[in-house]
Design a protein around this motif. Structure first.
Motif, PDB file in Angstrom:
ATOM      1  N   GLY A 422       0.803  -1.214   0.000  1.00 52.25           N
ATOM      2  CA  GLY A 422       0.000   0.000   0.000  1.00 52.25           C
ATOM      3  C   GLY A 422       0.834   1.261   0.000  1.00 52.25           C
ATOM      4  N   PRO A 423       0.195   2.423   0.150  1.00 51.92           N
ATOM      5  CA  PRO A 423       0.905   3.702   0.040  1.00 51.92           C
ATOM      6  C   PRO A 423       1.843   4.028   1.192  1.00 51.92           C
ATOM      7  CG  PRO A 423      -1.402   4.057   0.592  1.00 51.92           C
ATOM      8  CD  PRO A 423      -1.264   2.609   0.281  1.00 51.92           C
ATOM      9  N   GLU A 424       1.786   3.258   2.287  1.00 46.92           N
ATOM     10  CA  GLU A 424       2.658   3.541   3.429  1.00 46.92           C
ATOM     11  C   GLU A 424       3.887   2.635   3.468  1.00 46.92           C
ATOM     12  OE1 GLU A 424       2.214   6.141   5.471  1.00 46.92           O
ATOM     13  OE2 GLU A 424       0.586   6.613   4.085  1.00 46.92           O
ATOM     14  N   ALA A 425       4.103   1.871   2.425  1.00 44.15           N
ATOM     15  CA  ALA A 425       5.273   0.981   2.369  1.00 44.15           C
ATOM     16  C   ALA A 425       5.944   1.085   1.009  1.00 44.15           C
ATOM     17  CB  ALA A 425       4.870  -0.463   2.650  1.00 44.15           C
ATOM     18  N   TYR A 426       7.229   0.772   0.985  1.00 44.83           N
ATOM     19  CA  TYR A 426       8.045   0.792  -0.233  1.00 44.83           C
ATOM     20  C   TYR A 426       8.764  -0.555  -0.297  1.00 44.83           C
ATOM     21  CZ  TYR A 426       9.998   3.971  -3.821  1.00 44.83           C
ATOM     22  OH  TYR A 426      10.306   4.631  -4.990  1.00 44.83           O
ATOM     23  N   ASN A 427       7.976  -1.628  -0.270  1.00 42.73           N
ATOM     24  CA  ASN A 427       8.456  -2.959   0.062  1.00 42.73           C
ATOM     25  C   ASN A 427       9.152  -3.696  -1.076  1.00 42.73           C
ATOM     26  OD1 ASN A 427       5.301  -2.685  -0.037  1.00 42.73           O
ATOM     27  ND2 ASN A 427       5.766  -4.595  -1.113  1.00 42.73           N
ATOM     28  N   ASN A 428       9.992  -4.633  -0.656  1.00 38.64           N
ATOM     29  CA  ASN A 428      10.664  -5.556  -1.574  1.00 38.64           C
ATOM     30  C   ASN A 428      10.664  -6.946  -0.930  1.00 38.64           C
ATOM     31  OD1 ASN A 428      12.028  -6.506  -3.794  1.00 38.64           O
ATOM     32  ND2 ASN A 428      13.902  -5.339  -3.435  1.00 38.64           N
ATOM     33  N   TYR A 429      10.659  -7.986  -1.765  1.00 35.55           N
ATOM     34  CA  TYR A 429      10.566  -9.356  -1.259  1.00 35.55           C
ATOM     35  C   TYR A 429      11.948  -9.935  -0.934  1.00 35.55           C
ATOM     36  CZ  TYR A 429      11.524 -10.055  -6.248  1.00 35.55           C
ATOM     37  OH  TYR A 429      12.064  -9.991  -7.519  1.00 35.55           O
ATOM     38  N   PRO A 430      12.010 -11.041  -0.184  1.00 36.52           N
ATOM     39  CA  PRO A 430      13.297 -11.693   0.096  1.00 36.52           C
ATOM     40  C   PRO A 430      13.908 -12.309  -1.162  1.00 36.52           C
ATOM     41  CG  PRO A 430      11.604 -12.420   1.641  1.00 36.52           C
ATOM     42  CD  PRO A 430      10.909 -11.677   0.547  1.00 36.52           C
ATOM     43  N   THR A 431      15.203 -12.521  -1.113  1.00 34.11           N
ATOM     44  CA  THR A 431      15.946 -13.089  -2.244  1.00 34.11           C
ATOM     45  C   THR A 431      15.372 -14.425  -2.696  1.00 34.11           C
ATOM     46  OG1 THR A 431      17.952 -11.972  -1.523  1.00 34.11           O
ATOM     47  CG2 THR A 431      18.243 -13.839  -2.990  1.00 34.11           C
ATOM     48  N   GLY A 432      14.833 -15.196  -1.763  1.00 41.92           N
ATOM     49  CA  GLY A 432      14.280 -16.507  -2.116  1.00 41.92           C
ATOM     50  C   GLY A 432      13.224 -16.436  -3.196  1.00 41.92           C
ATOM     51  N   TRP A 433      12.387 -15.406  -3.157  1.00 34.69           N
ATOM     52  CA  TRP A 433      11.354 -15.263  -4.183  1.00 34.69           C
ATOM     53  C   TRP A 433      11.973 -14.875  -5.526  1.00 34.69           C
ATOM     54  CZ3 TRP A 433       7.407 -17.841  -3.013  1.00 34.69           C
ATOM     55  CH2 TRP A 433       6.785 -17.782  -1.753  1.00 34.69           C
ATOM     56  N   GLY A 434      13.006 -14.012  -5.498  1.00 32.46           N
ATOM     57  CA  GLY A 434      13.674 -13.662  -6.746  1.00 32.46           C
ATOM     58  C   GLY A 434      14.290 -14.885  -7.406  1.00 32.46           C
ATOM     59  N   TRP A 435      14.934 -15.720  -6.600  1.00 32.94           N
ATOM     60  CA  TRP A 435      15.502 -16.966  -7.109  1.00 32.94           C
ATOM     61  C   TRP A 435      14.407 -17.848  -7.709  1.00 32.94           C
ATOM     62  CZ3 TRP A 435      14.601 -21.711  -4.315  1.00 32.94           C
ATOM     63  CH2 TRP A 435      15.265 -22.813  -4.838  1.00 32.94           C
ATOM     64  N   ALA A 436      13.273 -17.943  -7.037  1.00 34.03           N
ATOM     65  CA  ALA A 436      12.188 -18.804  -7.521  1.00 34.03           C
ATOM     66  C   ALA A 436      11.591 -18.280  -8.823  1.00 34.03           C
ATOM     67  CB  ALA A 436      11.102 -18.917  -6.453  1.00 34.03           C
ATOM     68  N   MET A 437      11.517 -16.958  -8.964  1.00 34.34           N
ATOM     69  CA  MET A 437      10.930 -16.403 -10.186  1.00 34.34           C
ATOM     70  C   MET A 437      11.890 -16.441 -11.365  1.00 34.34           C
ATOM     71  SD  MET A 437       8.410 -13.373  -8.945  1.00 34.34           S
ATOM     72  CE  MET A 437       9.499 -12.702  -7.692  1.00 34.34           C
ATOM     73  N   ASN A 438      13.130 -16.840 -11.142  1.00 38.01           N
ATOM     74  CA  ASN A 438      14.071 -17.032 -12.238  1.00 38.01           C
ATOM     75  C   ASN A 438      14.195 -18.504 -12.627  1.00 38.01           C
ATOM     76  OD1 ASN A 438      14.691 -14.286 -12.442  1.00 38.01           O
ATOM     77  ND2 ASN A 438      16.183 -14.422 -10.787  1.00 38.01           N
ATOM     78  N   THR A 439      13.250 -19.306 -12.212  1.00 40.04           N
ATOM     79  CA  THR A 439      13.214 -20.733 -12.557  1.00 40.04           C
ATOM     80  C   THR A 439      13.405 -20.893 -14.073  1.00 40.04           C
ATOM     81  OG1 THR A 439      11.687 -21.163 -10.741  1.00 40.04           O
ATOM     82  CG2 THR A 439      11.760 -22.802 -12.482  1.00 40.04           C
TER      83      THR A 439
END
Length: 795
Positions: A422-439
């Protein structure tokens, strides 16, 4: 043509003959002819002695024919072209490539075109964009890194030369209408202010219209936007505003306008979303759609995606799934609280990607409704690099924490879980998800040595030309190959000279041969790679690359050696080993040495050398502020970017404000830099002087004066004395009114690298988002007369 060639020669000859005659006493005979050879032409068209002015005017009138300058015309049948680029997506993220995030519009485009399974980008934002728009290798055009971290070496300066003209400029000069929508990230930071120069802004790079954001990323709900070169504010009174929808609206409006005014001319649009670079934000109802969809974790998600990829045919049947690296924890090892937070971070990412797909789909649907789709070539590059690993092991509530080396307490994420997306966060996910999305690949963004950083889904759809709809293409290609593919479709040759400047050769090769030849060997045989000291080389189905030493979340840290001779190299036969799963470096030393030699030759040719860290050669980077230590501003100066604003990081400083107050309850901002995700503000709150320092998250520090100022003239001072002359140091803030101390207090921590990403420096008001909740953007304007604001920086 303004006049006929014959008439033009008459004018020149008449002038030359008269000049020669006028100098007759000085020059005559053969000497005159030698000095004024055009006089010989005059003899052919003029009687001797030369004709009078009135006689010449008659000749001109008889010869003259009306004519008009001609605008360039596009080749007959040239298609419209839309080049779409998303951000930080990853090969295995979208449903079109077997991923877990539904992207029905990207999928549908693939069914109307060709999906490429060995297309590669440059592993980081700016580098990919430079190569994509120029058709030249990124280092060769000075963009071997991001514009936020240049070095003084030629291949890394972030300054694209005029000898590397963009495809937009080439098409514009051949009759195309051109527009860029969305993210740019190709302006050197010291050229980002309203003072220019604007040579590397979109409107000076071949685009006649630009609407979007200049930097690396921006807030979806309160973006830092430009219309051309003019800053514009998002609609602060519209709680439903989302940038991705705004970009689609602008794209549709521009297409409609151009096609109404010039229906016979083709257009070229570069449409680059900020999604899905951090922050991962989306409308609340879209985030709700993904609640619970990732509770199985990244290990299971990767297995599921791998199975779908094989079923879809976007990876070979014999491809192997590379194992999880040791530095990424197994999902099963996490606590229930970690799983809950990490799943929510992925839900926000998925919602943003899916929402962006829906907005891009609106543009494509509009083309179809207007009868433009069949003769529109759409090149959709799903990601400018692999999915990101920058969120580190626990992800982040604020991307600014990673940039400023602030280790957020995990409890912050737990306590603010409902703010994610939402508008009160500037979030990013953990590295594990980045690794998984590069399958099925290893690693992630920044890693030019492995396909996890480089490979993305890419679709070309052009119903009027491509007949194998829904087909797959497995030729190895690189981002530079997009420009020659577009030029071939448009019937335009890459010019040797553009705007008077000799042009560099195009490095790319056209992919058009793949339309009707799915089995033809790739026309690209060799490609060199380097980003963040991660080295790679492709040649005829083989790959050699270095093992990464720096983690992507340790951007400012020198890890290991920068000497490339000390690096460990890996070798893969990617013609048979699609996912780089079998390292042959030990068993085939001869092939590895062959590829290393090719790498060094290509690195030298493409200005990659010397291999160096992000801090080597960075000293002395240009800035608008130069070496000044004193700055004076007037009220109304806003949106000044970081390289032009006073640099408070690592310094003691004094802010002096001269003002006239008509009311003892005056409100408003004196000066501010940044916003709700980091920065500072000096302001009046019902007449009381306040200095607030937002050092991200829980690190909020405020010093308030003891009482309100009465009406009349006043001089306020905010004096910060840093504990140490280094970035991130705490210190003491003291407030003075008319020479008298009115408040003092501690600022225990300051920002390490960036006061803000792109919210900027404002005088007399705040823009985009407030630094704290004492005021809003609507109420931020200084209500009195702010005569001047002076910054003095201690060296």
């Amino acid at each position: 043509m303004w006049e006929s060639g014959r008439l033009r020669n008459l004018r020149r000859s008449f002038a030359a003959a008269n000049l020669a005659h006028g100098m007759g006493r000085m020059v005559s005979g053969a000497a005159a002819i030698a000095l004024f050879p055009s006089a010989l032409l005059a003899q052919a068209v003029m009687p001797q002695p030369h004709m009078s002015a009135s006689e010449f005017a008659g000749r001109v009138a008889a010869d003259a024919k009306p004519g008009w300058p001609k605008s360039p015309e596009a080749p007959k049948g040239a298609p419209n072209v839309i080049l779409i680029l998303t951000d930080d997506v990853g090969y295995g993220a979208t449903s079109a490539y077997g991923g877990p995030v539904p992207t029905p519009n990207f999928d549908a485009l693939g069914q109307r075109g060709l999906r490429y399974t060995q297309y590669n980008n440059a592993a980081i934002c700016s580098a990919t964009r430079a190569a994509l728009l120029t058709g030249r290798n990124e280092h060769a055009v000075g963009m071997g890194t991001v514009t936020n971290a240049p070095t003084g070496y030629e291949g890394y300066s972030s300054v694209m030369p005029k000898s590397a003209g963009t495809v937009a400029e080439m098409l514009k000069q051949n009759g195309y209408m051109t527009a860029a929508i969305g993210k740019w990230h190709l302006v050197p930071e010291w050229e980002e202010s309203q003072a220019g120069p604007f040579d590397r802004w979109p409107t000076q790079q071949g685009f006649e219209y630009y609407y979007g954001f200049i930097g690396a990323d921006t807030d979806q709900f309160a973006p830092s936007l430009m219309n051309g070169t003019t800053p514009v504010e998002p609609p602060h009174d519209d709680p439903s505003y989302v940038l991705d929808r705004d970009l689609a609206d602008r794209a549709i409006a521009w297409i409609d306008q151009q096609k109404q005014l010039a229906p016979g001319r083709p257009f070229f649009m570069y449409y680059a979303t900020g999604s899905t670079h951090a922050p991962h934000q989306a409308p609340v109802d879209w985030i709700a759609k993904f609640r619970g969809k990732f509770d199985q974790g990244w290990d299971a998600m990767r297995e599921e995606s791998f199975a779908r990829q094989k079923k879809l045919g976007v990876i070979p049947a014999d491809a192997k799934l590379t194992p999880r690296p040791a530095f990424i924890p197994a999902w099963s090892s996490l606590t229930p609280e970690q799983k809950k937070v990490f799943a929510r971070l992925m839900e926000a990412y998925a919602a943003e990607l899916s929402y962006a797909d829906a907005q891009i789909g609106r543009v494509i649907d509009h083309l179809k409704a207007e009868g433009q789709l069949d003769n529109t070539m759409i090149v959709f590059v799903q990601g400018d690099n692999g999915a990101s690993g920058e969120g580190a092991k626990q992800g982040s509530l604020y991307e600014q924490a990673f940039i400023n080396q602030y280790p957020e307490p995990f409890t912050d994420l737990v306590q603010n879980i409902d703010k994610i997306g939402g508008p009160e966060a500037y979030n990013n996910y953990p590295t594990g998800w980045g690794w998984a999305m590069n399958t099925p690949f290893q690693y992630y963004k920044q890693t030019a040595s492995h396909f996890g950083g480089l490979r993305d889904g890419m679709i070309i759809s052009w119903p009027a030309k491509i007949k194998d709809m829904g087909g797959l293409r497995s030729q190895f290609h690189y981002v530079t190959d997009i420009v020659p593919t577009i030029l071939e479709a448009a019937g335009v040759q890459a010019p040797a000279v553009l705007n008077g400047v000799q042009q560099m050769p195009i490095d790319g090769v056209s992919m058009a041969y793949t339309y009707e030849a799915p089995q033809e060997p790739s026309h690209r045989r060799t490609q060199v790679f380097e980003i963040m000291q991660n080295l790679g080389i492709y040649h005829d189905g083989w790959w050699a690359g270095t093992t990464p030493t720096n983690a992507p979340w340790e951007f400012f840290k020198t890890v290991g050696t920068t000497d490339p001779n000390d690096r460990k190299w890996e070798l893969y036969h990617v013609a048979e080993d699609y996912s780089q799963s079998n390292n042959l470096a030990k068993s085939n030393r001869k092939k590895l040495l062959e590829l290393q030699q090719i790498f060094w030759a290509e690195a030298s040719r493409n200005k990659i050398l010397p291999i160096h860290s992000a801090t080597e050669g960075a000293a002395g980077v240009p800035s608008m502020r130069g070496t000044r230590t004193s700055f004076t501003f007037k009220s109304g100066l806003t949106r000044v970017p970081p390289r032009a604003a006073p640099e408070t990081i690592g310094h003691s400083y004094t802010v002096t404000a001269d003002m006239m107050l008509e009311d003892a309850q005056t409100n408003g901002v004196i000066v501010t830099h940044g916003g709700k995700f980091g920065g500072y503000a000096f302001y009046l709150d019902k007449g009381v002087p306040v200095f607030h320092y937002n050092a991200i998250g829980q690190r909020q520090y405020q010093v308030r004066g003891g009482q309100a100022l009465p009406s009349g003239e006043h001089q306020l001072k905010a004096v910060f004395r840093s504990d140490q002359a280094k970035a991130g140091s705490g210190g003491t803030m003291t407030l003075y009114a008319d020479g008298q101390q009115v408040g003092t207090g501690r600022i225990d921590a300051t920002l390490f690298a960036r006061i803000s990403l792109y919210e900027g420096f404002d005088v007399g008001q705040d823009t985009i988002s407030p630094v704290n909740k004492d005021y809003s953007i609507a109420t931020s304007k200084f209500q009195g007369e702010l005569k001047s604001v002076t910054f003095y920086m201690d060296k």
